[in-house]
Scaffold this motif. Structure first.
Motif, PDB file in Angstrom:
ATOM      1  N   HIS A 307     -10.185  16.638 -10.000  1.00  0.00           N
ATOM      2  CA  HIS A 307      -8.829  16.104  -9.849  1.00  0.00           C
ATOM      3  C   HIS A 307      -8.128  16.047 -11.210  1.00  0.00           C
ATOM      4  O   HIS A 307      -6.929  16.361 -11.325  1.00  0.00           O
ATOM      5  N   TYR A 311      -4.674  18.308 -12.593  1.00  0.00           N
ATOM      6  CA  TYR A 311      -3.498  17.768 -13.284  1.00  0.00           C
ATOM      7  C   TYR A 311      -3.252  18.500 -14.603  1.00  0.00           C
ATOM      8  O   TYR A 311      -2.123  18.869 -14.920  1.00  0.00           O
ATOM      9  N   GLY A 344      -2.417  10.388  -8.731  1.00  0.00           N
ATOM     10  CA  GLY A 344      -2.272  11.835  -8.625  1.00  0.00           C
ATOM     11  C   GLY A 344      -2.367  12.383  -7.221  1.00  0.00           C
ATOM     12  O   GLY A 344      -2.417  13.601  -7.033  1.00  0.00           O
ATOM     13  N   TYR A 345      -2.406  11.505  -6.232  1.00  0.00           N
ATOM     14  CA  TYR A 345      -2.426  12.001  -4.854  1.00  0.00           C
ATOM     15  C   TYR A 345      -1.681  11.033  -3.947  1.00  0.00           C
ATOM     16  O   TYR A 345      -1.454   9.868  -4.289  1.00  0.00           O
ATOM     17  N   HIS A 375      -0.429  17.717  -8.625  1.00  0.00           N
ATOM     18  CA  HIS A 375      -0.654  16.601  -7.704  1.00  0.00           C
ATOM     19  C   HIS A 375      -1.222  17.104  -6.378  1.00  0.00           C
ATOM     20  O   HIS A 375      -1.130  18.284  -6.044  1.00  0.00           O
TER      21      HIS A 375
END
Length: 518
Positions: A307, A311, A344-345, A375
């Motif tokens: 993740h 980004y 971020g989600y 994202h």
């Protein structure tokens, strides 16, 4: 085409005044009719620099009720817009039914100014044209009126106007270095405009070329184009409403939807082929609790690291979950996001559309929620409702859900062309497992909210939904936006398969990017 235009066309003051009295009244009346009939309108102004786009928009809105329109000036993309597919900023600016949106320059900037400035690479040009045509086709098929106006002047007239604007400090800012460069290379830029007009002049969204040397002639011509097109659509909608009223009076409302939903159409061989997709799922696959915990911990740790890489590399991810009621969507999403950075989600649970959402194209609400670069957006239920619940329950016509396959494929192609990872999961369980889960929910006070009468009613249409799902999987699974059927009778197995698939897709993309740089 453009070089053969008669740019000397003009109109005298008295003729202009006489025509405009009638045209202004006509457009005002048509705007009111469009509002009452729920007809959305998009008017796009394109043309050479200093051809008068701003001036003509100002003239046009004099006949309109200001409460019913909005004007958008389309310039360079903002940072936010650069982090989305290029059509995103236009999907988010669609007018509601009954309203008018006017664009000073439009989605054509991508294949005109940006192309001339080499911001749009040659290799991306065909895709851009393809996206533009798909965008216009989808909207017009849904009832949108798209009026495209191209204002034409010649090189010398443009130069004179630039010089006149540059003489005054109040207007000099309106002429940029780019404007002068395009004037100096007028033939080259004209060829780009010519190609654009040829490739995007369609039956559903034709171009109207307006000779714009004389202001009065151009204004009257634009008014006439807009009035004629609105009148045509108003007449079409009224005729359609009358036909629907006759059908209702005869008791034949939506017979096509009922016949198709009940599986009365289509050759048996094709139906057998569709049924085989879900039938291939091995629902005996499972993990023990110990195996599950071990794999879960490993995968969640990898997901946490990946993740962060998404980004840093500015890679957007779109993940859609569909499946049978109680199929395990929520549990899979919870385990997938367990170690992800919440900044971020986002998870979007898709419910029945609101009144505002109904006032737009059905894909509008999904476009507005698409992630920016870097994202992750997870949809719990998706745009595929169009070809499942809306198809089965008769919430859309047969024509609407049949064209939705192409519309959805076009949207997902726009996302992947912009660099997004797109994954779609179908959570598959059998009828007996669903019944067990329904009953378990009813008996558990903490989970009773998850089960509704509608869930039980949907079980009665299992066969119809199964046929619709199989067709959906065949027609919308593509190499860049695949469907993954998740064997879900064992929740442990299903959660691990979802996590493994997402992790592997991200790792494959990162490896591809490393190879491309090498």
């Amino acid at each position: 085409m453009l070089e053969k235009l008669d740019l000397t066309k003009s109109m005298g003051k008295s003729e202009y005044k006489e025509k405009m009295v009638e045209l202004e009244a006509r457009i005002g009346r048509l705007q009111r009719e469009c509002r009452s009939l729920g007809i959305p309108v998009m008017i796009a102004f394109e043309g050479y620099g200093a051809s008068g786009k701003g001036l003509q928009i100002g003239e046009l809105i004099q006949a309109l009720d200001p409460r019913g329109f909005e004007v958008y000036a389309v310039k360079n993309e903002t940072k936010e817009e650069q982090m989305h597919p290029f059509m995103w900023r236009f999907w988010t600016k669609l007018p509601e039914k009954g309203r008018i949106a006017i664009y000073d320059s439009s989605w054509y900037r991508k294949v005109l100014v940006d192309r001339f400035d080499k911001k749009t690479k040659k290799k991306d040009l065909d895709r851009a044209f393809q996206s533009i045509c798909a965008f216009e086709e989808q909207l017009t098929a849904d009832g949108m009126v798209i009026i495209k106006i191209f204002l034409a002047i010649d090189q010398e007239e443009q130069k004179r106007r630039f010089e006149r604007l540059s003489e005054s400090p109040e207007t000099a800012w309106r002429v940029s270095k780019g404007d002068w460069k395009r004037n100096q290379k007028f033939e080259k830029y004209q060829a780009m405009n010519e190609e654009m007009l040829n490739r995007t002049d369609t039956q559903y969204a034709p171009w109207h070329i307006v000779e714009a040397t004389d202001r009065r002639y151009a204004t009257a011509r634009i008014y006439a184009v807009v009035a004629d097109r609105l009148e045509e659509q108003v007449k079409l909608v009224k005729e359609r409403m009358e036909q629907e009223k006759v059908q209702q009076d005869r008791g034949t409302e939506n017979p096509e939807v009922e016949r198709e939903a009940s599986g009365q159409e289509g050759p048996e061989q094709e139906r057998d082929q569709r049924e085989s997709i879900l039938a291939k799922a091995d629902l005996s696959l499972s993990y023990s609790k110990e195996e599950y915990k071990k794999r879960l911990m490993e995968l969640q740790k990898r997901m946490e690291l990946l993740h962060g890489e998404l980004y840093r590399k500015r890679i957007p991810v779109v993940i859609g979950f569909e499946g049978w009621d109680a199929g395990g969507k929520g549990g899979a999403i919870k385990r997938l996001t367990r170690k992800m950075d919440p900044r971020g989600y986002v998870v979007h649970p898709t419910a029945s559309p609101t009144e505002r959402e109904k006032a737009h194209h059905y894909l509008w609400r999904f476009w507005t929620d698409m992630p920016k670069a870097g994202h992750v957006t997870i949809f719990d239920r998706t745009w595929y409702g169009r070809v499942m619940v809306e198809r089965i329950e008769g919430f859309c016509t047969k024509q609407e859900w049949q064209r939705a396959y192409k519309e959805i494929n076009d949207m997902e192609r726009d996302l992947t062309d912009a660099g997004a990872i797109v994954l779609k999961f179908w959570m598959q369980i059998d009828r007996d497992e669903q019944e067990r889960r329904f009953k378990a929910r009813q008996q558990n006070p903490e989970k009773q909210w998850k089960i509704t009468d509608e869930d039980w009613r949907n079980r009665e249409k299992w066969d119809q939904y199964e046929e619709a799902v199989n067709e959906m999987l065949i027609r919308t699974s593509t190499p860049k936006a695949p469907w993954i059927v998740v064997e879900g009778n064992c929740k442990y197995y299903a959660r691990i398969k979802v996590l493994e698939t997402v992790v592997e897709a991200i790792e494959a993309r990162l490896e591809q990017e490393r190879s491309d740089r090498a």
